[in-house]
Scaffold this motif. Structure first.
Motif, PDB file in Angstrom:
ATOM      1  N   SER A  97       0.804  -0.900   0.300  1.00  0.00           N
ATOM      2  CA  SER A  97       0.263   0.281   0.181  1.00  0.00           C
ATOM      3  C   SER A  97       0.838   1.169  -0.360  1.00  0.00           C
ATOM      4  CB  SER A  97      -0.097   0.611   1.326  1.00  0.00           C
ATOM      5  OG  SER A  97      -1.646   1.026   1.646  1.00  0.00           O
ATOM      6  N   LEU A  98       1.814   1.464   1.017  1.00  0.00           N
ATOM      7  CA  LEU A  98       2.937   2.737   1.075  1.00  0.00           C
ATOM      8  C   LEU A  98       3.253   2.618  -0.414  1.00  0.00           C
ATOM      9  CD1 LEU A  98       4.310   4.596   2.183  1.00  0.00           C
ATOM     10  CD2 LEU A  98       6.352   3.403   2.913  1.00  0.00           C
ATOM     11  N   ASP A  99       4.214   1.653  -1.557  1.00  0.00           N
ATOM     12  CA  ASP A  99       3.974   2.034  -3.058  1.00  0.00           C
ATOM     13  C   ASP A  99       3.084   2.923  -3.700  1.00  0.00           C
ATOM     14  OD1 ASP A  99       6.673   0.654  -2.925  1.00  0.00           O
ATOM     15  OD2 ASP A  99       5.916  -0.408  -4.534  1.00  0.00           O
ATOM     16  N   GLU A 100       1.791   2.813  -3.611  1.00  0.00           N
ATOM     17  CA  GLU A 100       0.935   3.465  -3.639  1.00  0.00           C
ATOM     18  C   GLU A 100       0.321   5.285  -2.908  1.00  0.00           C
ATOM     19  OE1 GLU A 100       0.544   2.536  -6.837  1.00  0.00           O
ATOM     20  OE2 GLU A 100       0.662   0.576  -6.880  1.00  0.00           O
ATOM     21  N   GLY A 101       0.740   4.144  -2.053  1.00  0.00           N
ATOM     22  CA  GLY A 101       0.799   6.270  -1.208  1.00  0.00           C
ATOM     23  C   GLY A 101       1.872   7.018  -2.090  1.00  0.00           C
ATOM     24  N   LEU A 102       2.931   6.427  -2.520  1.00  0.00           N
ATOM     25  CA  LEU A 102       4.536   7.665  -2.753  1.00  0.00           C
ATOM     26  C   LEU A 102       3.988   8.092  -3.910  1.00  0.00           C
ATOM     27  CD1 LEU A 102       7.225   5.461  -0.711  1.00  0.00           C
ATOM     28  CD2 LEU A 102       6.108   7.142  -0.279  1.00  0.00           C
ATOM     29  N   ARG A 103       3.428   6.848  -4.718  1.00  0.00           N
ATOM     30  CA  ARG A 103       2.940   7.892  -5.629  1.00  0.00           C
ATOM     31  C   ARG A 103       2.072   8.247  -6.244  1.00  0.00           C
ATOM     32  NH1 ARG A 103       3.243   1.120  -7.349  1.00  0.00           N
ATOM     33  NH2 ARG A 103       4.925   1.362  -7.928  1.00  0.00           N
ATOM     34  N   ASP A 104       0.946   8.725  -5.024  1.00  0.00           N
ATOM     35  CA  ASP A 104       0.149   9.556  -4.668  1.00  0.00           C
ATOM     36  C   ASP A 104       0.659  10.684  -4.726  1.00  0.00           C
ATOM     37  OD1 ASP A 104      -1.787   7.493  -5.096  1.00  0.00           O
ATOM     38  OD2 ASP A 104      -2.106   7.538  -3.068  1.00  0.00           O
ATOM     39  N   ALA A 105       1.537  10.896  -3.513  1.00  0.00           N
ATOM     40  CA  ALA A 105       2.323  11.576  -3.285  1.00  0.00           C
ATOM     41  C   ALA A 105       3.089  12.838  -4.759  1.00  0.00           C
ATOM     42  CB  ALA A 105       3.230  11.706  -2.777  1.00  0.00           C
ATOM     43  N   ASP A 106       3.475  11.632  -5.560  1.00  0.00           N
ATOM     44  CA  ASP A 106       4.875  12.278  -6.626  1.00  0.00           C
ATOM     45  C   ASP A 106       3.699  12.590  -7.667  1.00  0.00           C
ATOM     46  OD1 ASP A 106       6.758  12.386  -7.597  1.00  0.00           O
ATOM     47  OD2 ASP A 106       6.479  10.699  -8.880  1.00  0.00           O
ATOM     48  N   ASN A 107       2.650  12.550  -7.824  1.00  0.00           N
ATOM     49  CA  ASN A 107       1.133  12.519  -8.993  1.00  0.00           C
ATOM     50  C   ASN A 107       1.222  14.209  -8.922  1.00  0.00           C
ATOM     51  OD1 ASN A 107      -1.670  12.698  -9.968  1.00  0.00           O
ATOM     52  ND2 ASN A 107      -0.462  10.767 -11.357  1.00  0.00           N
ATOM     53  N   LEU A 108       0.923  14.042  -7.371  1.00  0.00           N
ATOM     54  CA  LEU A 108       0.414  15.658  -6.811  1.00  0.00           C
ATOM     55  C   LEU A 108       0.572  16.974  -6.444  1.00  0.00           C
ATOM     56  CD1 LEU A 108      -3.048  17.087  -5.776  1.00  0.00           C
ATOM     57  CD2 LEU A 108      -2.478  15.660  -4.015  1.00  0.00           C
ATOM     58  N   ALA A 109       2.184  16.690  -6.079  1.00  0.00           N
ATOM     59  CA  ALA A 109       3.247  17.440  -5.782  1.00  0.00           C
ATOM     60  C   ALA A 109       3.563  18.328  -7.053  1.00  0.00           C
ATOM     61  CB  ALA A 109       4.308  16.812  -5.531  1.00  0.00           C
ATOM     62  N   TRP A 110       3.635  18.006  -8.316  1.00  0.00           N
ATOM     63  CA  TRP A 110       4.037  18.777  -9.407  1.00  0.00           C
ATOM     64  C   TRP A 110       3.009  19.117 -10.162  1.00  0.00           C
ATOM     65  CZ3 TRP A 110       2.120  18.341 -14.800  1.00  0.00           C
ATOM     66  CH2 TRP A 110       1.563  17.247 -15.271  1.00  0.00           C
ATOM     67  N   LYS A 111       1.466  18.990  -9.710  1.00  0.00           N
ATOM     68  CA  LYS A 111       0.129  19.317 -10.223  1.00  0.00           C
ATOM     69  C   LYS A 111      -0.339  20.520  -9.399  1.00  0.00           C
ATOM     70  CE  LYS A 111      -0.995  15.308 -12.521  1.00  0.00           C
ATOM     71  NZ  LYS A 111      -1.886  13.844 -12.553  1.00  0.00           N
ATOM     72  N   LEU A 112      -0.159  20.317  -8.103  1.00  0.00           N
ATOM     73  CA  LEU A 112      -0.365  21.245  -7.319  1.00  0.00           C
ATOM     74  C   LEU A 112       1.233  22.484  -7.520  1.00  0.00           C
ATOM     75  CD1 LEU A 112      -0.933  19.483  -4.102  1.00  0.00           C
ATOM     76  CD2 LEU A 112      -2.651  20.436  -5.066  1.00  0.00           C
ATOM     77  N   ALA A 113       2.156  22.138  -7.579  1.00  0.00           N
ATOM     78  CA  ALA A 113       3.236  23.368  -7.655  1.00  0.00           C
ATOM     79  C   ALA A 113       2.322  23.843  -9.039  1.00  0.00           C
ATOM     80  CB  ALA A 113       4.303  22.692  -7.910  1.00  0.00           C
TER      81      ALA A 113
END
Length: 535
Positions: free
Chosen positions: A298-314
């Protein structure tokens, strides 16, 4: 412009805050606890190649000293070896480490990051949204309010953020249960992880039991025994018996010396939040999804969530409203996790049902092994990194597109590239810096200094096209890329997913693809941020 508020100081929340900082976006992390993590050797995480690279890049430290990269994998059934794999360049090894080691390294990186503020003992109480931002109220000894541009709930399965948004979290409870032990000992397969099914020294359970052994650093192993459904309470005596008989079974009949460090029971739930976005508020990690059966992480997918969302929020923080881009986070990530959960739900009755795979496919034992190996090692539908081929950010097909070894929407391969300063770096090292990547495939450039070819051939025209893109981009040159013809041009998102590959320098097509990857032009209206980088 107000910072992004990150609720939760676990691995996903800390990773998101560090990723935002690399994009030049400040954040406030609301930590419900005191800022320290309990040391539990039996609570470990397994990171695939891409997520291990992500956290090492953000923490600015390798985890080789505190974690273990396995040398191989073996599957056994009764006394027979069913499958053996050796990890290397063609088959990268997962990274296995205690979760407190990962969180501790991320905390250290956050402490030295000026764009991240951590507020300890801060429990979220309420959220108030309006068109220009939001306010988060916290309670506790230091209860106060925080003003933010966006808020991301990374606060785990019992997420306060999700409950405040009244978002449903349907799914299945107790899909699997495992007795867990962390111990220091020597096993016949040093450095190798193993899955042993139908244990020859056990008669309990429909298949004789199942245990997984995974090495950690410093001679420590984590052992997981699959528990039967609705099994009785696992007492310390029962667990010690399991440990002794398992070690004896693997060591030729006598139990080797061991030091028991930690124990526990791990219960796997499968749940998926109905929505991952509500206005300026988002969900990520265990707040948005729970999975973990059949070896998946599950943590793998959570880290991919963060990677996906960070640049879009930026992008939205720096350039102003980008609603289509922000909406794509839920569309992309929820679809990937939903597919992972569907694959597990389809495999569970085959692997755990009474009749097993034999009633579906000939060669049932090997079929079992393939499915379980996929989950444990991050392959196939159960574990491979998600692809966004159906993303709303995908550009329209054009005749100039060429096929390469990576499909559009999939993560790019990590190849050696020449950076703008002339140094040779890995493509993965250029990810997460807030800009798009444009990679020219130019055979022969690897043996010449950059000054000899930077102003020759197609380079000046391509450099001009990159400078004219609607978002900051970095031009890199690779001598080769799997399946890519010479002089093809790859456009890569900040999170490492391929947008498109074009045959030659095509300024108009490159511009259109870049604009599509950003969700289209920025909406009109006041900018959300200053437009200037703060890093």
């Amino acid at each position: 412009m107000d910072p992004v508020i990150v609720v939760g100081a676990g691995p996903v929340g800390l990773t998101l805050s560090l990723a935002l900082a690399r994009h030049g976006v400040p954040s406030v992390v609301l930590d419900e606890g005191p800022g320290k993590d309990e040391q539990r050797p039996a609570r470990t995480v397994i990171l695939r190649e891409d997520t291990a690279a992500l956290v090492e890049r953000l923490a600015r430290t390798p985890f080789d000293a505190t974690g273990a990269r396995w040398t191989g994998w073996r599957s056994l059934r009764r006394k027979q070896v069913m499958r053996e794999l050796t990890f290397g360049d063609q088959l990268p090894s997962p990274l296995h480490l205690a979760q407190h080691e990962l969180t501790g390294a991320l905390r250290q990186a956050v402490d030295s990051e000026r764009l991240v503020k951590v507020a300890v003992n801060s429990r979220l109480d309420s959220i108030e949204q309006e068109s220009a931002g939001l306010t988060a109220h916290t309670r506790g000894p230091k209860g106060t309010w925080w003003r933010g541009s966006f808020l991301v709930g990374c606060d785990g399965p019992r997420s306060t953020v999700r409950k405040l948004l009244d978002i449903r979290f349907p799914g299945r409870t107790a899909v699997e249960r495992h007795a867990v032990a962390a111990l220091r000992t020597e096993l016949p397969w040093p450095g190798e992880a193993l899955l042993h099914r139908s244990l020859p020294w056990r008669t309990s359970g429909p298949s004789g039991g199942e245990v997984v052994g995974r090495p950690l650093a410093d001679g420590v192993w984590r052992l997981d025994w699959l528990l039967p459904p609705r099994s009785e309470l696992v007492t310390p005596d029962i667990l010690v018996t399991r440990i002794r008989e398992t070690l004896a079974g693997w060591s030729g009949g006598s139990t080797p010396p061991y030091e028991l460090l930690d124990t526990g029971v791990h219960t796997v739930h499968h749940r998926l939040a109905r929505r991952w976005r509500a206005g300026r508020v988002f969900l990520a990690g265990d707040a948005a999804h729970l999975l973990g059966a059949l070896g998946t992480q599950s943590l793998d997918e959570g880290l991919r969530d963060a990677d996906n969302l960070a640049w879009k929020l930026a992008v939205a923080w720096h350039e102003g409203p980008h609603e289509a881009l922000l909406d794509s986070y839920q569309t992309e990530r929820r679809a990937v996790v939903a597919g992972r959960l569907r694959a597990a739900d389809q495999a569970l009755p085959i692997l755990r049902g009474g009749k097993g795979l034999r009633s579906y496919v000939a060669g049932s034992t090997r079929g079992h092994d393939v499915l379980l190996t996929d989950g444990h090692l991050g392959h196939g539908a159960l574990g491979a990194p998600g692809s966004y081929e159906d993303s709303p950010l995908a550009p329209e097909p054009v005749e100039a597109e060429v096929g390469v070894g990576t499909a559009p929407g999939a993560p790019v391969r990590d190849v050696r590239v020449t950076a703008p300063d002339g140094s040779f770096v890995r493509l993965r090292d250029r990810l997460g810096l807030g800009h798009l990547l444009v990679v020219l495939i130019a055979p022969g450039t690897g043996v010449w200094e950059r000054r000899h070819w930077v102003k020759a051939g197609v380079m000046p025209r391509l450099a001009a096209a990159v400078a004219a893109l609607p978002h900051e981009a970095e031009l890199l040159v690779a001598e080769s890329y799997p399946g890519a013809p010479a002089h093809s041009v790859l456009l890569v998102r900040p999170d490492g997913h391929l947008v498109t590959a074009l045959g030659g320098v095509r300024p108009a097509e490159l511009y259109a693809a870049a604009q599509a990857a950003l969700g289209g032009p920025a909406e009109s209206g006041a900018k959300a941020g200053s437009g200037a980088r703060t890093s």
